[in-house]
Design an enzyme around this catalytic site. Structure first.
Site, PDB file in Angstrom:
ATOM      1  N   GLU A   1       0.825  -1.213   0.000  1.00 43.51           N
ATOM      2  CA  GLU A   1       0.000   0.000   0.000  1.00 43.51           C
ATOM      3  C   GLU A   1       0.858   1.262   0.000  1.00 43.51           C
ATOM      4  OE1 GLU A   1      -3.077   0.264  -0.658  1.00 43.51           O
ATOM      5  OE2 GLU A   1      -3.543  -1.866  -0.559  1.00 43.51           O
TER       6      GLU A   1
ATOM      7  N   THR B   1       1.982   5.363  -7.468  1.00 43.94           N
ATOM      8  CA  THR B   1       2.763   4.442  -8.305  1.00 43.94           C
ATOM      9  C   THR B   1       1.850   3.363  -8.878  1.00 43.94           C
ATOM     10  OG1 THR B   1       4.692   4.786  -6.871  1.00 43.94           O
ATOM     11  CG2 THR B   1       4.740   2.849  -8.277  1.00 43.94           C
TER      12      THR B   1
ATOM     13  N   LEU C   1      11.505   4.977  -7.339  1.00 47.96           N
ATOM     14  CA  LEU C   1      10.063   5.000  -7.043  1.00 47.96           C
ATOM     15  C   LEU C   1       9.557   6.406  -6.752  1.00 47.96           C
ATOM     16  CD1 LEU C   1       8.755   2.069  -4.779  1.00 47.96           C
ATOM     17  CD2 LEU C   1       7.941   2.795  -7.013  1.00 47.96           C
TER      18      LEU C   1
ATOM     19  N   TYR D   1      -6.477   6.293   3.948  1.00 42.54           N
ATOM     20  CA  TYR D   1      -6.613   5.272   2.912  1.00 42.54           C
ATOM     21  C   TYR D   1      -5.821   4.010   3.267  1.00 42.54           C
ATOM     22  CZ  TYR D   1      -5.446   2.671  -1.235  1.00 42.54           C
ATOM     23  OH  TYR D   1      -5.228   1.632  -2.101  1.00 42.54           O
TER      24      TYR D   1
ATOM     25  N   ASP E   1      -9.783   6.114  -2.480  1.00 43.08           N
ATOM     26  CA  ASP E   1      -8.649   6.642  -3.237  1.00 43.08           C
ATOM     27  C   ASP E   1      -9.177   7.175  -4.558  1.00 43.08           C
ATOM     28  OD1 ASP E   1      -9.202   4.377  -4.744  1.00 43.08           O
ATOM     29  OD2 ASP E   1      -7.124   3.677  -4.830  1.00 43.08           O
TER      30      ASP E   1
ATOM     31  N   CYS F   1     -16.815   1.653 -22.002  1.00 41.96           N
ATOM     32  CA  CYS F   1     -18.111   1.487 -21.325  1.00 41.96           C
ATOM     33  C   CYS F   1     -18.966   0.409 -22.000  1.00 41.96           C
ATOM     34  CB  CYS F   1     -18.857   2.813 -21.283  1.00 41.96           C
ATOM     35  SG  CYS F   1     -17.967   4.094 -20.352  1.00 41.96           S
TER      36      CYS F   1
END
Length: 345
Positions: free
Chosen positions: A33, A39, A76, A116, A134, A195
Protein backbone atom coordinates in the site's frame (compact mmCIF):
# COMPACT_ATOMS: atom_id res chain seq x y z
CA UNK A 1 -28.55 -7.36 -8.86
CA UNK A 2 -27.05 -4.84 -6.42
CA UNK A 3 -24.04 -2.66 -7.19
CA UNK A 4 -21.90 -4.58 -4.67
CA UNK A 5 -22.81 -8.03 -5.99
CA UNK A 6 -22.14 -7.06 -9.61
CA UNK A 7 -18.86 -5.42 -8.63
CA UNK A 8 -17.64 -8.42 -6.62
CA UNK A 9 -18.62 -10.86 -9.40
CA UNK A 10 -16.65 -8.73 -11.87
CA UNK A 11 -13.67 -8.73 -9.49
CA UNK A 12 -13.64 -12.50 -9.03
CA UNK A 13 -13.57 -12.93 -12.82
CA UNK A 14 -11.03 -10.20 -13.64
CA UNK A 15 -8.74 -9.59 -10.66
CA UNK A 16 -4.97 -9.65 -11.11
CA UNK A 17 -2.97 -12.22 -9.18
CA UNK A 18 -0.89 -9.95 -6.95
CA UNK A 19 1.32 -11.31 -4.16
CA UNK A 20 -0.08 -9.03 -1.45
CA UNK A 21 -3.59 -10.29 -2.19
CA UNK A 22 -2.72 -13.87 -1.23
CA UNK A 23 -2.21 -13.08 2.44
CA UNK A 24 -3.77 -11.39 5.47
CA UNK A 25 -0.33 -10.67 6.96
CA UNK A 26 -0.31 -6.89 7.55
CA UNK A 27 3.42 -6.52 6.79
CA UNK A 28 3.34 -7.23 3.01
CA UNK A 29 -0.07 -5.53 2.75
CA UNK A 30 1.35 -2.39 4.39
CA UNK A 31 4.46 -2.51 2.18
CA UNK A 32 2.39 -2.79 -1.00
CA UNK A 33 0.00 0.00 0.00
CA UNK A 34 2.84 2.42 0.76
CA UNK A 35 4.61 1.54 -2.50
CA UNK A 36 1.47 1.88 -4.61
CA UNK A 37 0.72 5.42 -3.43
CA UNK A 38 1.48 7.57 -6.51
CA UNK A 39 2.76 4.44 -8.31
CA UNK A 40 1.21 2.00 -10.78
CA UNK A 41 1.20 -1.72 -9.97
CA UNK A 42 3.47 -2.56 -12.94
CA UNK A 43 6.08 -0.09 -11.71
CA UNK A 44 5.71 -0.99 -8.02
CA UNK A 45 5.81 -4.80 -8.34
CA UNK A 46 9.62 -5.19 -8.85
CA UNK A 47 10.20 -2.95 -5.82
CA UNK A 48 7.78 -4.97 -3.70
CA UNK A 49 9.57 -8.20 -4.68
CA UNK A 50 13.00 -6.64 -3.96
CA UNK A 51 11.89 -5.37 -0.56
CA UNK A 52 10.28 -8.63 0.53
CA UNK A 53 13.39 -10.53 -0.60
CA UNK A 54 15.74 -8.16 1.26
CA UNK A 55 13.46 -7.67 4.26
CA UNK A 56 11.18 -10.73 4.69
CA UNK A 57 9.84 -9.46 8.03
CA UNK A 58 9.24 -6.14 9.72
CA UNK A 59 12.24 -6.92 11.98
CA UNK A 60 14.53 -7.20 8.93
CA UNK A 61 13.33 -3.84 7.62
CA UNK A 62 13.71 -2.26 11.07
CA UNK A 63 17.34 -3.46 11.34
CA UNK A 64 18.29 -2.17 7.88
CA UNK A 65 20.37 0.95 7.37
CA UNK A 66 18.34 3.89 5.99
CA UNK A 67 20.70 4.17 3.02
CA UNK A 68 20.02 0.53 2.11
CA UNK A 69 16.27 1.23 2.22
CA UNK A 70 16.67 4.36 0.06
CA UNK A 71 18.90 2.50 -2.41
CA UNK A 72 16.25 -0.21 -2.90
CA UNK A 73 13.59 2.51 -3.23
CA UNK A 74 15.65 4.39 -5.87
CA UNK A 75 13.43 5.27 -8.82
CA UNK A 76 10.06 5.00 -7.04
CA UNK A 77 10.07 8.68 -6.10
CA UNK A 78 8.33 10.42 -3.19
CA UNK A 79 11.21 9.30 -0.97
CA UNK A 80 9.52 10.43 2.26
CA UNK A 81 7.46 7.23 1.85
CA UNK A 82 10.64 5.15 2.20
CA UNK A 83 11.90 7.10 5.20
CA UNK A 84 8.52 6.82 6.95
CA UNK A 85 8.33 3.13 6.05
CA UNK A 86 11.68 2.56 7.77
CA UNK A 87 10.73 4.56 10.88
CA UNK A 88 7.40 2.74 11.19
CA UNK A 89 9.10 -0.65 10.82
CA UNK A 90 11.44 0.31 13.68
CA UNK A 91 8.50 1.40 15.83
CA UNK A 92 6.48 -1.78 15.14
CA UNK A 93 9.54 -4.00 15.71
CA UNK A 94 10.87 -2.25 18.82
CA UNK A 95 7.78 -0.88 20.54
CA UNK A 96 5.08 -3.35 19.43
CA UNK A 97 7.19 -6.54 19.33
CA UNK A 98 6.61 -6.82 15.58
CA UNK A 99 2.80 -6.92 15.86
CA UNK A 100 0.91 -4.36 13.78
CA UNK A 101 -2.08 -2.58 15.36
CA UNK A 102 -5.31 -4.39 14.57
CA UNK A 103 -7.77 -1.48 14.18
CA UNK A 104 -8.16 1.36 11.72
CA UNK A 105 -7.87 3.99 14.48
CA UNK A 106 -4.65 2.51 15.89
CA UNK A 107 -3.11 2.08 12.43
CA UNK A 108 -3.69 5.79 11.77
CA UNK A 109 -1.24 6.59 14.56
CA UNK A 110 1.68 5.07 12.64
CA UNK A 111 4.02 7.39 10.71
CA UNK A 112 3.26 7.55 6.98
CA UNK A 113 -0.13 5.83 7.32
CA UNK A 114 -3.09 7.99 6.35
CA UNK A 115 -6.80 7.22 6.17
CA UNK A 116 -6.61 5.27 2.91
CA UNK A 117 -3.69 3.03 3.94
CA UNK A 118 -5.13 2.44 7.42
CA UNK A 119 -8.47 1.42 5.89
CA UNK A 120 -6.77 -0.92 3.41
CA UNK A 121 -4.72 -2.71 6.10
CA UNK A 122 -7.62 -2.85 8.57
CA UNK A 123 -10.00 -4.37 6.02
CA UNK A 124 -7.56 -6.67 4.17
CA UNK A 125 -5.79 -7.99 7.29
CA UNK A 126 -8.51 -7.86 9.92
CA UNK A 127 -11.74 -7.61 7.89
CA UNK A 128 -12.70 -4.40 9.69
CA UNK A 129 -15.75 -2.75 8.13
CA UNK A 130 -14.08 0.43 6.91
CA UNK A 131 -14.13 1.72 3.31
CA UNK A 132 -11.04 2.68 1.32
CA UNK A 133 -11.28 5.95 -0.58
CA UNK A 134 -8.65 6.64 -3.24
CA UNK A 135 -8.70 8.08 -6.75
CA UNK A 136 -10.20 4.87 -8.14
CA UNK A 137 -13.05 4.93 -5.62
CA UNK A 138 -13.77 8.63 -6.26
CA UNK A 139 -13.95 7.90 -9.98
CA UNK A 140 -16.14 4.78 -9.85
CA UNK A 141 -18.67 6.18 -7.38
CA UNK A 142 -18.87 9.66 -8.88
CA UNK A 143 -19.58 8.18 -12.32
CA UNK A 144 -21.98 5.45 -11.25
CA UNK A 145 -24.07 7.72 -9.03
CA UNK A 146 -23.42 11.00 -10.91
CA UNK A 147 -21.88 12.70 -7.87
CA UNK A 148 -20.68 16.17 -8.82
CA UNK A 149 -18.91 16.93 -5.54
CA UNK A 150 -15.46 18.40 -6.17
CA UNK A 151 -13.08 15.65 -5.01
CA UNK A 152 -10.48 18.31 -4.14
CA UNK A 153 -12.89 19.72 -1.52
CA UNK A 154 -12.15 18.93 2.12
CA UNK A 155 -15.59 17.35 2.62
CA UNK A 156 -15.37 15.00 -0.39
CA UNK A 157 -13.57 12.11 1.30
CA UNK A 158 -16.16 11.96 4.07
CA UNK A 159 -19.05 11.98 1.57
CA UNK A 160 -17.58 9.24 -0.63
CA UNK A 161 -16.55 7.15 2.40
CA UNK A 162 -20.14 7.28 3.69
CA UNK A 163 -21.46 6.18 0.29
CA UNK A 164 -18.91 3.33 0.06
CA UNK A 165 -19.75 2.24 3.62
CA UNK A 166 -23.44 2.06 2.71
CA UNK A 167 -22.71 -0.13 -0.32
CA UNK A 168 -20.17 -2.38 1.39
CA UNK A 169 -21.27 -5.89 2.45
CA UNK A 170 -20.62 -5.82 6.21
CA UNK A 171 -19.69 -9.51 6.31
CA UNK A 172 -16.90 -9.11 3.71
CA UNK A 173 -15.56 -5.55 3.51
CA UNK A 174 -12.14 -6.70 2.27
CA UNK A 175 -13.41 -8.09 -1.02
CA UNK A 176 -15.54 -5.00 -1.68
CA UNK A 177 -12.56 -2.69 -1.10
CA UNK A 178 -10.33 -4.80 -3.34
CA UNK A 179 -13.05 -4.96 -6.00
CA UNK A 180 -13.81 -1.25 -6.25
CA UNK A 181 -10.10 -0.33 -6.44
CA UNK A 182 -9.44 -2.99 -9.08
CA UNK A 183 -12.49 -1.90 -11.06
CA UNK A 184 -11.19 1.69 -11.11
CA UNK A 185 -7.70 0.53 -12.09
CA UNK A 186 -8.72 -1.85 -14.90
CA UNK A 187 -12.19 -0.92 -16.16
CA UNK A 188 -13.39 2.52 -15.03
CA UNK A 189 -10.09 4.17 -15.99
CA UNK A 190 -9.56 7.96 -16.03
CA UNK A 191 -9.53 8.44 -19.81
CA UNK A 192 -11.64 6.74 -22.49
CA UNK A 193 -12.97 3.78 -20.48
CA UNK A 194 -14.56 1.02 -22.59
CA UNK A 195 -18.11 1.49 -21.32
CA UNK A 196 -19.44 -0.92 -23.98
CA UNK A 197 -18.11 -3.94 -22.07
CA UNK A 198 -18.77 -2.57 -18.56
CA UNK A 199 -20.98 -4.62 -16.22
CA UNK A 200 -22.64 -1.35 -15.14
CA UNK A 201 -23.40 -0.01 -18.62
CA UNK A 202 -27.16 -0.27 -18.05
CA UNK A 203 -27.16 1.37 -14.62
CA UNK A 204 -24.28 3.90 -14.61
CA UNK A 205 -25.74 7.40 -14.29
CA UNK A 206 -22.76 9.11 -15.95
CA UNK A 207 -23.06 6.84 -19.00
CA UNK A 208 -26.80 7.47 -19.33
CA UNK A 209 -26.22 11.23 -19.12
CA UNK A 210 -23.12 11.19 -21.37
CA UNK A 211 -20.97 12.61 -18.54
CA UNK A 212 -18.31 9.91 -18.13
CA UNK A 213 -15.47 12.19 -19.21
CA UNK A 214 -16.68 14.99 -16.90
CA UNK A 215 -16.51 12.98 -13.69
CA UNK A 216 -15.09 13.05 -11.12
CA UNK A 217 -15.03 16.84 -10.74
CA UNK A 218 -11.65 18.07 -9.55
CA UNK A 219 -10.55 21.68 -9.21
CA UNK A 220 -7.38 23.27 -7.90
CA UNK A 221 -4.49 22.52 -10.21
CA UNK A 222 -1.10 22.39 -8.52
CA UNK A 223 1.12 25.33 -9.30
CA UNK A 224 4.35 23.95 -10.73
CA UNK A 225 7.66 25.55 -9.75
CA UNK A 226 10.57 25.49 -12.21
CA UNK A 227 14.06 24.97 -10.75
CA UNK A 228 17.41 24.92 -12.53
CA UNK A 229 20.04 22.48 -11.26
CA UNK A 230 23.65 22.37 -12.46
CA UNK A 231 25.50 19.33 -11.15
CA UNK A 232 29.30 19.34 -11.05
CA UNK A 233 30.70 15.90 -11.88
CA UNK A 234 34.23 16.32 -10.59
CA UNK A 235 37.11 14.12 -11.72
CA UNK A 236 40.53 14.24 -10.02
CA UNK A 237 43.84 12.63 -11.01
CA UNK A 238 42.80 9.35 -9.37
CA UNK A 239 39.46 9.45 -11.23
CA UNK A 240 37.65 10.00 -7.95
CA UNK A 241 34.64 12.29 -7.62
CA UNK A 242 32.68 14.19 -4.95
CA UNK A 243 29.14 13.57 -3.73
CA UNK A 244 27.12 15.14 -0.97
CA UNK A 245 24.01 14.19 1.00
CA UNK A 246 20.88 16.33 0.69
CA UNK A 247 20.15 17.02 4.34
CA UNK A 248 17.72 19.93 3.88
CA UNK A 249 14.02 19.18 4.06
CA UNK A 250 12.32 19.05 0.69
CA UNK A 251 12.87 16.89 -2.35
CA UNK A 252 15.31 13.96 -2.19
CA UNK A 253 15.98 14.33 1.54
CA UNK A 254 18.89 12.05 2.62
CA UNK A 255 19.68 11.00 -0.97
CA UNK A 256 23.06 11.79 -2.53
CA UNK A 257 23.96 14.13 -5.37
CA UNK A 258 26.96 15.81 -6.99
CA UNK A 259 27.90 19.35 -5.85
CA UNK A 260 25.09 21.60 -7.01
CA UNK A 261 24.78 25.12 -8.39
CA UNK A 262 21.12 26.13 -8.47
CA UNK A 263 20.31 29.07 -10.74
CA UNK A 264 17.24 31.18 -11.47
CA UNK A 265 17.17 30.18 -15.16
CA UNK A 266 19.14 28.13 -17.67
CA UNK A 267 22.63 29.63 -17.61
CA UNK A 268 25.33 29.48 -20.27
CA UNK A 269 28.82 28.01 -20.13
CA UNK A 270 30.51 31.28 -19.13
CA UNK A 271 28.22 31.91 -16.16
CA UNK A 272 28.56 28.36 -14.78
CA UNK A 273 32.32 28.36 -15.35
CA UNK A 274 32.67 31.63 -13.44
CA UNK A 275 30.65 30.30 -10.52
CA UNK A 276 32.62 27.04 -10.43
CA UNK A 277 35.87 29.00 -10.30
CA UNK A 278 34.63 31.39 -7.60
CA UNK A 279 32.78 28.93 -5.36
CA UNK A 280 34.64 25.61 -5.68
CA UNK A 281 38.12 24.06 -5.74
CA UNK A 282 40.07 26.78 -4.00
CA UNK A 283 42.92 24.28 -3.41
CA UNK A 284 42.84 22.67 -6.84
CA UNK A 285 43.54 23.96 -10.33
CA UNK A 286 40.70 23.36 -12.78
CA UNK A 287 42.01 21.63 -15.91
CA UNK A 288 38.79 21.67 -17.94
CA UNK A 289 35.03 22.15 -17.73
CA UNK A 290 32.69 20.45 -20.16
CA UNK A 291 28.90 20.56 -20.56
CA UNK A 292 27.67 16.94 -20.60
CA UNK A 293 24.18 17.65 -21.92
CA UNK A 294 23.55 20.65 -24.14
CA UNK A 295 19.81 20.52 -23.49
CA UNK A 296 18.52 20.38 -19.93
CA UNK A 297 17.05 17.10 -18.74
CA UNK A 298 13.57 17.99 -17.51
CA UNK A 299 12.70 15.85 -14.50
CA UNK A 300 9.04 16.29 -13.54
CA UNK A 301 7.92 15.96 -9.95
CA UNK A 302 4.34 16.51 -8.82
CA UNK A 303 4.91 20.15 -7.86
CA UNK A 304 8.30 20.96 -9.41
CA UNK A 305 9.93 20.69 -12.80
CA UNK A 306 13.70 20.37 -12.49
CA UNK A 307 15.81 21.51 -15.44
CA UNK A 308 19.05 19.57 -14.95
CA UNK A 309 22.48 19.94 -16.52
CA UNK A 310 25.61 17.97 -15.71
CA UNK A 311 29.04 19.59 -16.00
CA UNK A 312 32.26 17.53 -16.03
CA UNK A 313 34.98 19.32 -14.08
CA UNK A 314 38.51 17.86 -14.34
CA UNK A 315 40.84 19.09 -11.62
CA UNK A 316 44.54 18.83 -10.87
CA UNK A 317 45.61 16.90 -7.80
CA UNK A 318 43.38 14.72 -5.65
CA UNK A 319 40.16 15.26 -3.74
CA UNK A 320 40.12 14.63 -0.02
CA UNK A 321 37.62 11.81 0.71
CA UNK A 322 37.04 11.29 -3.03
CA UNK A 323 34.70 8.50 -4.15
CA UNK A 324 35.74 5.97 -6.79
CA UNK A 325 33.42 4.61 -9.49
CA UNK A 326 32.78 1.25 -7.77
CA UNK A 327 31.79 2.90 -4.48
CA UNK A 328 29.75 5.61 -6.20
CA UNK A 329 27.08 3.20 -7.46
CA UNK A 330 26.39 1.86 -3.96
CA UNK A 331 24.90 5.17 -2.77
CA UNK A 332 21.19 6.03 -3.08
CA UNK A 333 20.68 8.77 -5.69
CA UNK A 334 17.62 10.40 -7.24
CA UNK A 335 16.84 8.35 -10.35
CA UNK A 336 17.84 11.15 -12.75
CA UNK A 337 21.38 11.20 -11.26
CA UNK A 338 21.52 7.39 -11.07
CA UNK A 339 20.66 7.20 -14.78
CA UNK A 340 23.39 9.71 -15.63
CA UNK A 341 25.98 7.70 -13.66
CA UNK A 342 24.92 4.45 -15.37
CA UNK A 343 24.94 5.94 -18.84
CA UNK A 344 27.66 8.59 -18.86
CA UNK A 345 30.21 7.74 -16.16
Amino acid sequence: MTFSNLLIQWYLRNKRDLPWRNTTNPYPIWLSEIMLQQTRVAQGMPYFLSFTAAFPTVFDLAKADEEQVLKLWQGLGYYSRARNLHKTAQYVADELSGVFPVTYKELLQLKGIGEYTAAAIASFSYNEVVPVVDGNVFRVLSRYFDVETDIAAASAKKEFAALAFELMPKDNPAIFNQAIMEFGALQCVPKSPNCGICVFNESCAALQKNKVDQLPVKSKKLKVRNRFFNYLVVNDENENTIIQKRTDKGIWHNLYEFPLIETEKVEDFDCITERIQKEFFINNDILSIMECNEKSIIHKLSHQHLHIKFWKVNIKGTIENGVDAATLITFPFPIVIHNFIEKDL
